[in-house]
Design an enzyme around this catalytic site. Structure first.
Site, PDB file in Angstrom:
ATOM      1  N   GLY A 184       0.784  -1.230   0.000  1.00 45.40           N
ATOM      2  CA  GLY A 184       0.000   0.000   0.000  1.00 45.40           C
ATOM      3  C   GLY A 184       0.811   1.272   0.000  1.00 45.40           C
ATOM      4  O   GLY A 184       0.352   2.305  -0.491  1.00 45.40           O
ATOM      5  N   ASP A 185       2.033   1.230   0.551  1.00 44.65           N
ATOM      6  CA  ASP A 185       2.887   2.422   0.580  1.00 44.65           C
ATOM      7  C   ASP A 185       4.346   1.996   0.368  1.00 44.65           C
ATOM      8  O   ASP A 185       5.251   2.475   1.042  1.00 44.65           O
ATOM      9  CB  ASP A 185       2.724   3.152   1.915  1.00 44.65           C
ATOM     10  CG  ASP A 185       3.371   4.545   1.907  1.00 44.65           C
ATOM     11  OD1 ASP A 185       3.517   5.123   0.816  1.00 44.65           O
ATOM     12  OD2 ASP A 185       3.726   5.041   2.986  1.00 44.65           O
ATOM     13  N   PHE A 186       4.554   1.109  -0.586  1.00 45.17           N
ATOM     14  CA  PHE A 186       5.879   0.518  -0.778  1.00 45.17           C
ATOM     15  C   PHE A 186       6.812   1.483  -1.501  1.00 45.17           C
ATOM     16  O   PHE A 186       6.523   1.947  -2.594  1.00 45.17           O
ATOM     17  CB  PHE A 186       5.781  -0.782  -1.570  1.00 45.17           C
ATOM     18  CG  PHE A 186       7.083  -1.540  -1.607  1.00 45.17           C
ATOM     19  CD1 PHE A 186       7.409  -2.411  -0.596  1.00 45.17           C
ATOM     20  CD2 PHE A 186       7.981  -1.343  -2.633  1.00 45.17           C
ATOM     21  CE1 PHE A 186       8.618  -3.105  -0.605  1.00 45.17           C
ATOM     22  CE2 PHE A 186       9.192  -2.027  -2.657  1.00 45.17           C
ATOM     23  CZ  PHE A 186       9.517  -2.908  -1.642  1.00 45.17           C
TER      24      PHE A 186
END
Length: 300
Positions: free
Chosen positions: A194-196
């Site tokens: 999701g926030d890589f």
């Protein structure tokens, strides 16, 4: 014996949530409660830290090192994702109390992320990390507790329309149209970080994979959505180079090919996610960062 560090939250966290945040006002109480609950001794607060969480390096009762994370929100989802990964490709979850936003994690080297490596090597390691994270959201294809990309993007649509400057209206419309088209024929439903990004992959200790992901905001959707955040990593460095547009398109090709993701889907999600992130920056008053993200979206 549990003890709390006599320091305030990092300024990055204060700026992100606002000095009058009710959660920040409760933070000393939440920290003391977590330390007592798991019999931890605090060493120091990790700075600059996150924009929605506080991380404190701690010792367990037996002297083993760990990291205590307190999230303003999203702790239940992060705990569920870390539990699903079981330490494969991501930091290991030791204890969780989602009601208070507290997560006890294995301690990694917070000061050493993939951003410490040259870009080519960092992307190679990032690709390896992502491969391990993309699993079905629940074993056996059962139900799961995670928000889907479709649900997440639906919530963001109004903010995109409201907060982007008028001159970016055409780009906003393109991003929303791309999002709708991509969701209409999504090829898979996997658990996503999701926030890589490079800064969310830290060096681990002996006996573990060398690089492990931290700080997920997990979603369920297709791999191209997750990979899109990595496309714009080191954005300010990219913007300072000549030929930024061609370099950006080359990144899309290389990352898509490395992970066998459709290039056009990755380009579309990269554009959408840049515009969506720009809307959040404009809403928070960070206009310069918002403009940079819009410029990046234009390169795509």
């Amino acid at each position: 014996m549990a003890s709390a560090p006599h320091v305030g939250p990092p300024q990055r966290l204060v700026r992100s949530l606002g000095a009058d945040s009710p959660w920040l006002a409760r933070l000393p109480e939440l920290l003391a409660g977590a330390l007592a609950r798991w019999d931890l001794s605090a060493e120091r607060v990790v700075a600059p830290g996150g924009r929605g969480s506080l991380v404190v390096l701690v010792r367990r009762a037996d002297g083993a090192p760990a990291a205590l994370k307190l999230r303003a929100d999203g702790a239940a989802a992060e705990a569920a994702a870390l539990d699903r990964w079981g330490g494969h490709g991501a930091v290991r979850l030791l204890e969780a109390d989602p009601k208070t936003g507290a997560l006890l994690l294995e301690r990694l080297h917070a000061e050493v992320s993939l951003r410490s490596l040259p870009e080519a090597k960092a992307n190679l390691e990032a690709v390896s990390s992502l491969r391990r994270l993309w699993v079905p959201p629940a074993p056996g294809g059962g139900g799961h507790p995670f928000t889907t990309v479709a649900e997440h993007t639906a919530r963001a649509a109004e903010r995109i329309r409201r907060h982007l400057p008028a001159e970016a209206r055409a780009l906003a419309d393109e991003a929303l149209e791309l999002c709708s088209a991509l969701l209409a024929d999504a090829p898979e439903e996997l658990l996503l970080h999701g926030d890589f990004r490079q800064g969310a992959v830290l060096s681990a200790g002996p006996g573990r994979a060398h690089w492990l992901a931290v700080g997920p905001d997990p979603l369920v959707g297709e791999r191209a959505y997750d990979l899109a955040r990595l496309v714009r990593d080191r954005l300010h460095d990219l913007g300072a180079t000549s030929g930024a547009s061609s370099l950006t398109r080359r990144r899309v090709r290389k990352l898509a090919d490395a992970l066998e993701v459709d290039r056009e889907r990755l380009r579309g999600w990269s554009l959408y996610r840049a515009v969506e992130s720009a809307s959040r920056h404009f809403a928070a008053g960070a206009g310069a960062d918002g403009e940079m993200l819009l410029e990046f979206a234009g390169w795509l």
